[in-house]
Design an enzyme around this catalytic site. Structure first.
Site, PDB file in Angstrom:
ATOM      1  N   GLY A   7       0.832  -1.192   0.000  1.00 23.40           N
ATOM      2  CA  GLY A   7       0.000   0.000   0.000  1.00 23.40           C
ATOM      3  C   GLY A   7       0.867   1.242   0.000  1.00 23.40           C
ATOM      4  N   ALA A   8       0.209   2.373   0.208  1.00 25.42           N
ATOM      5  CA  ALA A   8       0.929   3.645   0.216  1.00 25.42           C
ATOM      6  C   ALA A   8       1.901   3.696   1.386  1.00 25.42           C
ATOM      7  CB  ALA A   8      -0.073   4.780   0.311  1.00 25.42           C
ATOM      8  N   ASP A 113     -10.431   6.983   6.891  1.00 21.60           N
ATOM      9  CA  ASP A 113     -10.347   6.569   5.482  1.00 21.60           C
ATOM     10  C   ASP A 113     -11.458   5.549   5.222  1.00 21.60           C
ATOM     11  OD1 ASP A 113      -9.360   6.507   2.915  1.00 21.60           O
ATOM     12  OD2 ASP A 113      -7.701   5.161   3.367  1.00 21.60           O
TER      13      ASP A 113
HETATM   14  N1  LIG Z   1      -6.710  -8.097   8.205  1.00 19.82           N
HETATM   15  C1  LIG Z   1      -6.740  -8.206   6.877  1.00 19.82           C
HETATM   16  N2  LIG Z   1      -7.180  -9.351   6.314  1.00 19.82           N
HETATM   17  C2  LIG Z   1      -7.190  -9.508   4.972  1.00 19.82           C
HETATM   18  N3  LIG Z   1      -6.767  -8.570   4.098  1.00 19.82           N
HETATM   19  C3  LIG Z   1      -6.315  -7.406   4.609  1.00 19.82           C
HETATM   20  C4  LIG Z   1      -6.278  -7.157   6.022  1.00 19.82           C
HETATM   21  N4  LIG Z   1      -5.754  -5.940   6.218  1.00 19.82           N
HETATM   22  C5  LIG Z   1      -5.476  -5.449   5.002  1.00 19.82           C
HETATM   23  N5  LIG Z   1      -5.804  -6.317   4.035  1.00 19.82           N
HETATM   24  C6  LIG Z   1      -5.622  -6.135   2.561  1.00 19.82           C
HETATM   25  O1  LIG Z   1      -4.460  -5.356   2.335  1.00 19.82           O
HETATM   26  C7  LIG Z   1      -4.807  -4.127   1.703  1.00 19.82           C
HETATM   27  C8  LIG Z   1      -3.966  -2.993   2.306  1.00 19.82           C
HETATM   28  O2  LIG Z   1      -4.178  -2.918   3.695  1.00 19.82           O
HETATM   29  P1  LIG Z   1      -4.513  -1.551   4.440  1.00 19.82           P
HETATM   30  O3  LIG Z   1      -4.544  -1.817   5.914  1.00 19.82           O
HETATM   31  O4  LIG Z   1      -5.720  -0.972   3.808  1.00 19.82           O
HETATM   32  O5  LIG Z   1      -3.194  -0.718   4.124  1.00 19.82           O
HETATM   33  P2  LIG Z   1      -2.939   0.711   3.467  1.00 19.82           P
HETATM   34  O6  LIG Z   1      -2.702   1.613   4.647  1.00 19.82           O
HETATM   35  O7  LIG Z   1      -1.723   0.480   2.651  1.00 19.82           O
HETATM   36  O8  LIG Z   1      -4.176   1.076   2.676  1.00 19.82           O
HETATM   37  C9  LIG Z   1      -6.306  -3.971   1.945  1.00 19.82           C
HETATM   38  O9  LIG Z   1      -6.916  -3.227   0.948  1.00 19.82           O
HETATM   39  C10 LIG Z   1      -6.772  -5.409   1.942  1.00 19.82           C
HETATM   40  O10 LIG Z   1      -6.951  -5.873   0.618  1.00 19.82           O
HETATM   41 MG   LIG Z   2      -6.245   0.869   2.973  1.00 21.61          MG
END
Ligand SMILES: Nc1ncnc2c1ncn2[C@@H]1O[C@H](COP(=O)(O)OP(=O)(O)O)[C@@H](O)[C@H]1O
Ligand SMILES: [Mg+2]
Length: 195
Positions: A7-8, A113
């Site tokens: 991610g970012a 968000d």
């Molecule tokens: N607990 C989780 N279980 C399954 N997939 C997850 C989980 N947390 C994040 N993801 C996946 O990883 C991606 C990025 O995680 P996220 O926490 O949204 O990080 P960022 O801050 O980079 O957006 C999410 O869009 C999702 O697809």
């Molecule tokens: Mg996210």
């Protein structure tokens, strides 16, 4: 360890704990930041996100369980589902999402968000993920912005159902909605990232 997503802000790895799938959200070094500041930011955000996840669960929202927290990484339950943005949710799921958001807000938590990219649907119902921009806050402005981001990331019908769920739980519904209308009039949201 399998790298699943970048991610970012963080890199996600998949690991196993016994038979359970664990997701590791790791804030890696940003080489363009001054090293000491970089360390502080990553440490602070990791700690805050872990605290928010624990508090969100106590507040009655379904969120990934936290298995462990390192200096820059959170080891959490991997949710087996699909992102809301890639699915056709049932009305019931949208109602639940609305009640979860109201529970968070009632307990002084804002997500920061709250879009369909940070909500997952599973056979056990919806889960709210990614508290990376969350805050411990009772600001009506921030609460209204959570609703605004949701509204702008889903269909009108889905939003109507989510709002119904929010209203059914929230004691501050009218205040948050009037702030939301004010923000829309003001156009403040244009200065936030709503891409
Ligand atoms: N607990 C989780 N279980 C399954 N997939 C997850 C989980 N947390 C994040 N993801 C996946 O990883 C991606 C990025 O995680 P996220 O926490 O949204 O990080 P960022 O801050 O980079 O957006 C999410 O869009 C999702 O697809
Ligand atoms: Mg996210």
């Amino acid at each position: 360890m399998e790298r699943v997503n970048e991610g970012a802000e963080a890199v996600m790895y998949l690991a196993k704990l016994g038979s359970e799938a664990i997701l590791i959200k790791s804030r890696n070094r940003k080489p363009w930041r001054i090293s000491k500041i970089d360390t502080e930011i990553r440490e602070k955000r990791t700690r805050r996100e872990a605290k928010l996840l624990l508090s969100a669960r106590k507040a009655g929202a379904a969120v990934p369980g936290v298995a462990a927290v390192g200096r820059y990484s959170i080891f959490m339950q991997r949710i087996d589902g699909v992102l809301l943005k890639d699915s056709k949710p049932a009305a019931k799921d949208m109602l639940t999402i609305g009640t979860y958001l109201a529970n968070l807000h009632a307990n002084g938590i804002t997500h920061g968000d709250f879009t369909s990219a940070n909500i997952m649907l599973t056979p056990d119902g919806p889960f709210i993920i990614d508290f990376g921009l969350g805050a411990f806050s009772n600001s009506e402005e921030e609460k209204a912005l959570d609703l605004l981001l949701l509204e702008r990331s889903i269909s009108k019908k889905d939003y109507t159902n989510a709002l119904k769920g929010y209203k059914s739980v929230s004691k501050e519904y009218l205040r948050v909605i009037s702030r939301l209308n004010e923000i829309k009039k003001r156009g403040r949201y244009q200065s936030r990232t709503l891409a």
